[in-house]
Design an enzyme around this catalytic site. Structure first.
Site, PDB file in Angstrom:
ATOM      1  CB  CYS A   1      -0.948   0.116   1.351  1.00  0.00           C
ATOM      2  SG  CYS A   1      -2.307  -1.360   1.222  1.00  0.00           S
TER       3      CYS A   1
ATOM      4  CG  HIS B   1      -3.173   3.795   1.936  1.00  0.00           C
ATOM      5  ND1 HIS B   1      -3.658   3.268   0.638  1.00  0.00           N
ATOM      6  CD2 HIS B   1      -3.232   2.536   2.596  1.00  0.00           C
ATOM      7  CE1 HIS B   1      -3.914   1.854   0.797  1.00  0.00           C
ATOM      8  NE2 HIS B   1      -3.850   1.625   2.055  1.00  0.00           N
TER       9      HIS B   1
ATOM     10  CG  ASN C   1      -6.231  -0.635   1.000  1.00  0.00           C
ATOM     11  OD1 ASN C   1      -5.934  -0.435   0.194  1.00  0.00           O
ATOM     12  ND2 ASN C   1      -5.840  -1.227   2.342  1.00  0.00           N
TER      13      ASN C   1
END
Length: 330
Positions: free
Chosen positions: A115, A255, A285
């Site tokens: 990520c 993020h 996500n």
């Protein structure tokens, strides 16, 4: 220095299929309310069986190149960040994407930083441009996370979505059009907090080894605690290093992992609502794609304009983390 690295363009793409929280009730002990309360996610996008990460990435990449007023032939380097590559080990998704763009005889490689991948991409692109090795670098965060999810695991499969974001990094002589600063870090001692098991089959010489399913695994509570603590420290460090305060930042684009993580960082640093870009509620996500997707959406909505200063931060498997201060060079 004769020039700085500059974010010249941004574009994003998501698949058309929307998957709402309630649809997970068909095969999991969960509900729309349970998911949204814990994550802030209402829906996400999933690619179809024929689509791969490179297919999502190439759509965003084409638009980013066009918005930079360039052609694929002007690109000197292609770098892709993904945890869901088209192929297990080779070729790299960057090579596949380059071919789909018609880019030949130019270097291309992948970055594996989960990520945090997009922050790592910025660091690499900044180095290549400011060293003079490249004039135009295409960076792409592209994810088909649905291909690495265990849909029997309520703790992971509800969190993720598919999508892509792409940027062209070029040159500028103006500091306030530059990638001002990027800091990246990692600690492999926590590698078992977020991982995807290897899928290589045992050989006749080590038949005792068991082939594992290639599904994403996560220790959710541990990751949550570390993420909040680490991101707060990292964001404070980069602001202090550059003699900036939260109010100096036009947009805070974290993020998009979990609304509660974002909210904890936002409240601690006292960012105003209008400074924070949120997309986790509709895309989930999307790992390495989440920050460029959020940037792309902010640009398309008119929230991100040339000269605006963005603060980006991310945390992911590795464990990896990083932050960046980026002026939009437009």
């Amino acid at each position: 220095m004769e020039f700085y690295a500059s974010l010249k363009s941004i574009a994003m793409h998501v698949p058309s299929e929307r998957v709402k929280n309630a649809e997970f009730q068909q095969f999991l002990d969960t509900s729309d309310e349970w998911i949204e309360k814990r994550t802030g996610i209402k829906e996400r996008r999933f690619a179809n069986d024929e689509e791969k990460s490179s297919d999502l990435g190439v759509i965003a990449a084409k638009q980013a190149i066009e918005r930079a007023h360039l052609t694929p032939k002007d690109i000197d380097l292609v770098v892709v960040a993904t945890l869901s590559p088209d192929f297990l080990a080779m070729p790299s998704t960057a090579c596949v994407l380059s071919a789909k763009l018609g880019i030949e005889n130019k270097p291309a490689f992948d970055i594996s930083a989960a990520c945090t991948g997009f922050i790592y991409l910025l660091s690499v692109a900044k180095a290549y441009v400011e060293s003079g090795m490249c004039e135009n670098v295409l960076i792409v965060g592209a994810e088909k996370t649905s291909s690495v999810l265990d849909f029997k695991d309520r703790g992971t499969c509800i969190l993720f979505g598919d999508g892509a974001g792409a940027c062209v990094i070029g040159r500028t002589k103006r500091l306030k059009e530059s990638i001002l600063d990027v800091q990246i870090s990692a600690n492999g001692n926590f590698s078992n907090y977020l991982y995807t098991p290897r899928t290589l089959k045992p050989t006749p010489f080590n038949a005792k080894e068991e082939a594992l399913e290639p599904f994403l695994c996560m220790k959710g509570n541990e990751v949550f605690k570390l993420a909040v603590k680490t991101l707060l420290r990292d964001v404070e460090m980069i602001l202090e290093k550059n003699a900036l305060k939260p109010e100096d930042v036009r947009l805070f684009i974290p993020h998009q992992a979990n609304f509660r993580i974002i909210q904890a960082v936002r409240e601690h640093l006292d960012f105003k609502d209008e400074q924070v870009v949120l997309t986790v509620h509709k895309y989930g996500n999307t790992s390495a794609a989440s920050i460029p997707m959020a940037m792309g959406e902010a640009y398309e909505e008119g929230r991100l304009k040339k000269g605006d200063l963005m603060l980006l931060d991310a945390f992911g498997g590795g464990l990896t983390w990083g932050s960046a201060l980026v002026y939009f060079g437009g």
